[in-house]
Design a protein around this motif. Structure first.
Motif, PDB file in Angstrom:
ATOM      1  N   ALA A 233       2.111 -18.928  17.912  1.00 13.03           N
ATOM      2  CA  ALA A 233       2.081 -18.513  16.511  1.00 13.03           C
ATOM      3  C   ALA A 233       3.040 -17.344  16.314  1.00 13.03           C
ATOM      4  O   ALA A 233       3.298 -16.565  17.235  1.00 13.03           O
ATOM      5  CB  ALA A 233       0.668 -18.099  16.100  1.00 13.03           C
ATOM      6  N   LYS A 234       3.562 -17.242  15.108  1.00 12.14           N
ATOM      7  CA  LYS A 234       4.364 -16.083  14.739  1.00 12.14           C
ATOM      8  C   LYS A 234       3.412 -14.995  14.269  1.00 12.14           C
ATOM      9  O   LYS A 234       2.496 -15.257  13.472  1.00 12.14           O
ATOM     10  CB  LYS A 234       5.352 -16.451  13.636  1.00 12.14           C
ATOM     11  CG  LYS A 234       6.387 -17.487  14.076  1.00 12.14           C
ATOM     12  CD  LYS A 234       7.417 -17.748  13.001  1.00 12.14           C
ATOM     13  CE  LYS A 234       8.472 -18.730  13.491  1.00 12.14           C
ATOM     14  NZ  LYS A 234       9.535 -18.961  12.471  1.00 12.14           N
ATOM     15  N   ILE A 235       3.622 -13.785  14.763  1.00 12.67           N
ATOM     16  CA  ILE A 235       2.671 -12.697  14.529  1.00 12.67           C
ATOM     17  C   ILE A 235       3.252 -11.659  13.572  1.00 12.67           C
ATOM     18  O   ILE A 235       4.376 -11.186  13.748  1.00 12.67           O
ATOM     19  CB  ILE A 235       2.286 -12.019  15.858  1.00 12.67           C
ATOM     20  CG1 ILE A 235       1.710 -13.058  16.832  1.00 12.67           C
ATOM     21  CG2 ILE A 235       1.293 -10.897  15.610  1.00 12.67           C
ATOM     22  CD1 ILE A 235       0.464 -13.764  16.332  1.00 12.67           C
ATOM     23  N   GLY A 236       2.467 -11.312  12.553  1.00 16.35           N
ATOM     24  CA  GLY A 236       2.889 -10.306  11.594  1.00 16.35           C
ATOM     25  C   GLY A 236       2.903  -8.908  12.182  1.00 16.35           C
ATOM     26  O   GLY A 236       2.396  -8.666  13.283  1.00 16.35           O
ATOM     27  N   LYS A 237       3.444  -7.976  11.412  1.00 14.68           N
ATOM     28  CA  LYS A 237       3.601  -6.600  11.884  1.00 14.68           C
ATOM     29  C   LYS A 237       2.491  -5.666  11.409  1.00 14.68           C
ATOM     30  O   LYS A 237       2.215  -4.643  12.057  1.00 14.68           O
ATOM     31  CB  LYS A 237       4.947  -6.042  11.411  1.00 14.68           C
ATOM     32  CG  LYS A 237       6.165  -6.788  11.962  1.00 14.68           C
ATOM     33  CD  LYS A 237       7.456  -6.199  11.424  1.00 14.68           C
ATOM     34  CE  LYS A 237       8.668  -6.937  11.960  1.00 14.68           C
ATOM     35  NZ  LYS A 237       9.933  -6.372  11.409  1.00 14.68           N
ATOM     36  N   LEU A 238       1.855  -5.981  10.296  1.00 16.93           N
ATOM     37  CA  LEU A 238       0.932  -5.041   9.679  1.00 16.93           C
ATOM     38  C   LEU A 238      -0.500  -5.240  10.169  1.00 16.93           C
ATOM     39  O   LEU A 238      -1.143  -6.241   9.847  1.00 16.93           O
ATOM     40  CB  LEU A 238       0.976  -5.185   8.156  1.00 16.93           C
ATOM     41  CG  LEU A 238       2.307  -4.829   7.479  1.00 16.93           C
ATOM     42  CD1 LEU A 238       2.253  -5.174   6.007  1.00 16.93           C
ATOM     43  CD2 LEU A 238       2.601  -3.347   7.669  1.00 16.93           C
ATOM     44  N   ASP A 239      -1.003  -4.268  10.931  1.00 13.94           N
ATOM     45  CA  ASP A 239      -2.418  -4.305  11.278  1.00 13.94           C
ATOM     46  C   ASP A 239      -3.215  -3.742  10.099  1.00 13.94           C
ATOM     47  O   ASP A 239      -2.652  -3.284   9.099  1.00 13.94           O
ATOM     48  CB  ASP A 239      -2.705  -3.531  12.565  1.00 13.94           C
ATOM     49  CG  ASP A 239      -2.299  -2.060  12.494  1.00 13.94           C
ATOM     50  OD1 ASP A 239      -2.127  -1.521  11.383  1.00 13.94           O
ATOM     51  OD2 ASP A 239      -2.139  -1.452  13.568  1.00 13.94           O
ATOM     52  N   PHE A 240      -4.549  -3.760  10.192  1.00 14.72           N
ATOM     53  CA  PHE A 240      -5.354  -3.360   9.050  1.00 14.72           C
ATOM     54  C   PHE A 240      -5.065  -1.928   8.633  1.00 14.72           C
ATOM     55  O   PHE A 240      -4.882  -1.641   7.440  1.00 14.72           O
ATOM     56  CB  PHE A 240      -6.851  -3.518   9.345  1.00 14.72           C
ATOM     57  CG  PHE A 240      -7.706  -2.979   8.225  1.00 14.72           C
ATOM     58  CD1 PHE A 240      -7.941  -3.737   7.094  1.00 14.72           C
ATOM     59  CD2 PHE A 240      -8.235  -1.687   8.291  1.00 14.72           C
ATOM     60  CE1 PHE A 240      -8.698  -3.229   6.043  1.00 14.72           C
ATOM     61  CE2 PHE A 240      -8.989  -1.184   7.244  1.00 14.72           C
ATOM     62  CZ  PHE A 240      -9.226  -1.960   6.120  1.00 14.72           C
ATOM     63  N   ARG A 241      -5.031  -0.999   9.561  1.00 13.25           N
ATOM     64  CA  ARG A 241      -4.854   0.409   9.197  1.00 13.25           C
ATOM     65  C   ARG A 241      -3.506   0.658   8.549  1.00 13.25           C
ATOM     66  O   ARG A 241      -3.400   1.402   7.567  1.00 13.25           O
ATOM     67  CB  ARG A 241      -5.034   1.289  10.441  1.00 13.25           C
ATOM     68  CG  ARG A 241      -6.477   1.318  10.944  1.00 13.25           C
ATOM     69  CD  ARG A 241      -6.657   2.283  12.099  1.00 13.25           C
ATOM     70  NE  ARG A 241      -8.038   2.284  12.567  1.00 13.25           N
ATOM     71  CZ  ARG A 241      -8.485   3.052  13.554  1.00 13.25           C
ATOM     72  NH1 ARG A 241      -7.654   3.891  14.179  1.00 13.25           N
ATOM     73  NH2 ARG A 241      -9.761   2.997  13.916  1.00 13.25           N
ATOM     74  N   THR A 242      -2.461   0.027   9.077  1.00 16.23           N
ATOM     75  CA  THR A 242      -1.133   0.202   8.493  1.00 16.23           C
ATOM     76  C   THR A 242      -1.087  -0.399   7.096  1.00 16.23           C
ATOM     77  O   THR A 242      -0.570   0.198   6.155  1.00 16.23           O
ATOM     78  CB  THR A 242      -0.065  -0.459   9.378  1.00 16.23           C
ATOM     79  OG1 THR A 242      -0.147   0.084  10.694  1.00 16.23           O
ATOM     80  CG2 THR A 242       1.325  -0.226   8.819  1.00 16.23           C
ATOM     81  N   TRP A 243      -1.644  -1.593   6.968  1.00 15.30           N
ATOM     82  CA  TRP A 243      -1.679  -2.261   5.662  1.00 15.30           C
ATOM     83  C   TRP A 243      -2.457  -1.423   4.657  1.00 15.30           C
ATOM     84  O   TRP A 243      -2.011  -1.235   3.518  1.00 15.30           O
ATOM     85  CB  TRP A 243      -2.320  -3.638   5.820  1.00 15.30           C
ATOM     86  CG  TRP A 243      -2.691  -4.297   4.525  1.00 15.30           C
ATOM     87  CD1 TRP A 243      -1.848  -4.941   3.658  1.00 15.30           C
ATOM     88  CD2 TRP A 243      -3.998  -4.353   3.932  1.00 15.30           C
ATOM     89  NE1 TRP A 243      -2.553  -5.412   2.572  1.00 15.30           N
ATOM     90  CE2 TRP A 243      -3.869  -5.064   2.715  1.00 15.30           C
ATOM     91  CE3 TRP A 243      -5.252  -3.887   4.323  1.00 15.30           C
ATOM     92  CZ2 TRP A 243      -4.966  -5.301   1.903  1.00 15.30           C
ATOM     93  CZ3 TRP A 243      -6.339  -4.134   3.500  1.00 15.30           C
ATOM     94  CH2 TRP A 243      -6.189  -4.841   2.300  1.00 15.30           C
ATOM     95  N   ASN A 244      -3.605  -0.907   5.060  1.00 18.08           N
ATOM     96  CA  ASN A 244      -4.433  -0.111   4.156  1.00 18.08           C
ATOM     97  C   ASN A 244      -3.729   1.168   3.723  1.00 18.08           C
ATOM     98  O   ASN A 244      -3.830   1.579   2.577  1.00 18.08           O
ATOM     99  CB  ASN A 244      -5.764   0.227   4.823  1.00 18.08           C
ATOM    100  CG  ASN A 244      -6.714   0.942   3.905  1.00 18.08           C
ATOM    101  OD1 ASN A 244      -6.949   0.502   2.793  1.00 18.08           O
ATOM    102  ND2 ASN A 244      -7.244   2.078   4.364  1.00 18.08           N
ATOM    103  N   ALA A 245      -2.979   1.767   4.655  1.00 15.37           N
ATOM    104  CA  ALA A 245      -2.255   2.992   4.321  1.00 15.37           C
ATOM    105  C   ALA A 245      -1.121   2.715   3.336  1.00 15.37           C
ATOM    106  O   ALA A 245      -0.833   3.537   2.464  1.00 15.37           O
ATOM    107  CB  ALA A 245      -1.700   3.614   5.601  1.00 15.37           C
ATOM    108  N   GLN A 246      -0.503   1.550   3.464  1.00 14.53           N
ATOM    109  CA  GLN A 246       0.625   1.205   2.593  1.00 14.53           C
ATOM    110  C   GLN A 246       0.168   0.646   1.256  1.00 14.53           C
ATOM    111  O   GLN A 246       0.868   0.789   0.254  1.00 14.53           O
ATOM    112  CB  GLN A 246       1.529   0.184   3.299  1.00 14.53           C
ATOM    113  CG  GLN A 246       2.259   0.723   4.514  1.00 14.53           C
ATOM    114  CD  GLN A 246       3.169  -0.312   5.163  1.00 14.53           C
ATOM    115  OE1 GLN A 246       3.319  -1.421   4.653  1.00 14.53           O
ATOM    116  NE2 GLN A 246       3.790   0.050   6.262  1.00 14.53           N
ATOM    117  N   HIS A 247      -0.993  -0.007   1.254  1.00 18.60           N
ATOM    118  CA  HIS A 247      -1.461  -0.681   0.048  1.00 18.60           C
ATOM    119  C   HIS A 247      -2.928  -0.329  -0.236  1.00 18.60           C
ATOM    120  O   HIS A 247      -3.782  -1.208  -0.293  1.00 18.60           O
ATOM    121  CB  HIS A 247      -1.326  -2.199   0.205  1.00 18.60           C
ATOM    122  CG  HIS A 247       0.055  -2.652   0.523  1.00 18.60           C
ATOM    123  ND1 HIS A 247       1.045  -2.734  -0.420  1.00 18.60           N
ATOM    124  CD2 HIS A 247       0.611  -3.046   1.698  1.00 18.60           C
ATOM    125  CE1 HIS A 247       2.158  -3.182   0.150  1.00 18.60           C
ATOM    126  NE2 HIS A 247       1.925  -3.366   1.428  1.00 18.60           N
TER     127      HIS A 247
END
Length: 252
Positions: A233-247
């Motif tokens: 599988a292709k794996i994304g870069k944003l984990d939950f904490r990073t995503w939450n901090a950005q959005h």
């Protein structure tokens, strides 16, 4: 390159359109609100004229099982027929990881039917199967809430940020047809209950989370293989904490 996005005004369609336009492509965002209705075929011939790629990220307006099945069968059949007539060279569709492993989920069999139509439709294709979006963690918590307690499965979960989904889908749209299915997922895999607990804590929601092996995910009992990729599988870069901090607004 002219790329028509069916469902182009939605969450993923809007993000993909922005990425593709930034790369210099002629992007047309299509939806019933723009005069294109895949259920009736209205507007398809005009919007597909001169298109090289069609990207389908549309969604059923109803989640009732028979309505979902009818939507994807009619919409996909009309779309593929119009693509053949227009000479479209690549059909890209967004689907879901594990849809054949949770038949009790009323939505998943409809996506299986959609994929089967695409594979037999005569248009070169790429199917991008994604795990659940991080943006839907709140909806999962709400659906799993009974008397103020959130009962969530211990099954493995690997949610992905919509931004990462859009990037992978845009990449598929400008690439050559794979004539197969590729899978994408987030960078973290752990029990669904862990993600829901982390999400509720992040948004200041005090509901108690109970990890329940018998808890169902939209009607289906899941295990460690139900909702995650079992192969490459292709794996994304944003984990939950990073995503939450950005959005943070998306999490809230």
């Amino acid at each position: 390159m002219k790329i028509v996005i069916i469902g182009g005004t939605g969450r993923i369609g809007s993000k993909v359109a922005e990425r593709l336009r930034n790369k210099g492509h002629d992007v047309v965002r299509s939806a019933p609100s723009t005069g294109v209705d895949t259920l009736t075929g209205e507007g398809l011939a005009n919007v597909l004229a001169g298109a090289q790629v069609v990207l389908d990220v549309s969604n059923s307006p109803s989640f009732e099982p028979s309505a979902v099945l009818s939507f994807f069968e009619r919409s996909t059949s009309n779309l593929l027929k119009a693509e053949l007539a227009a000479g479209v060279g690549h059909h890209v569709a967004l689907s879901i990881v594990g849809i054949e492993r949770s038949p009790d989920n009323g939505y998943f069999p409809a996506k299986v039917a959609q994929e089967n139509l695409i594979k037999k439709g005569g248009v070169p294709y790429t199917i991008v199967r994604s795990t659940q979006f991080l943006e839907f963690l709140g909806g999962i918590a709400d659906e799993a809430t009974v008397d103020g307690t959130v009962r969530v499965s211990l099954g493995a979960f690997q949610p992905i940020a919509a931004d990462d989904v859009a990037g992978f889908v845009a990449e598929a749209a400008i690439g050559k047809p794979e004539n197969q299915t590729i899978e994408i997922a987030g960078p973290e895999k752990k029990p669904m209950s862990d993600f829901i607990s982390e999400y509720l804590a992040a948004v200041g929601d005090g509901r108690k989370v109970v990890a329940d092996p018998d808890a169902k995910y939209f009607g289906s009992r899941v295990d460690d293989q139900s909702l995650v990729p079992l192969g490459p599988a292709k794996i994304g870069k944003l984990d939950f904490r990073t995503w939450n901090a950005q959005h943070p607004q998306a999490a809230a």
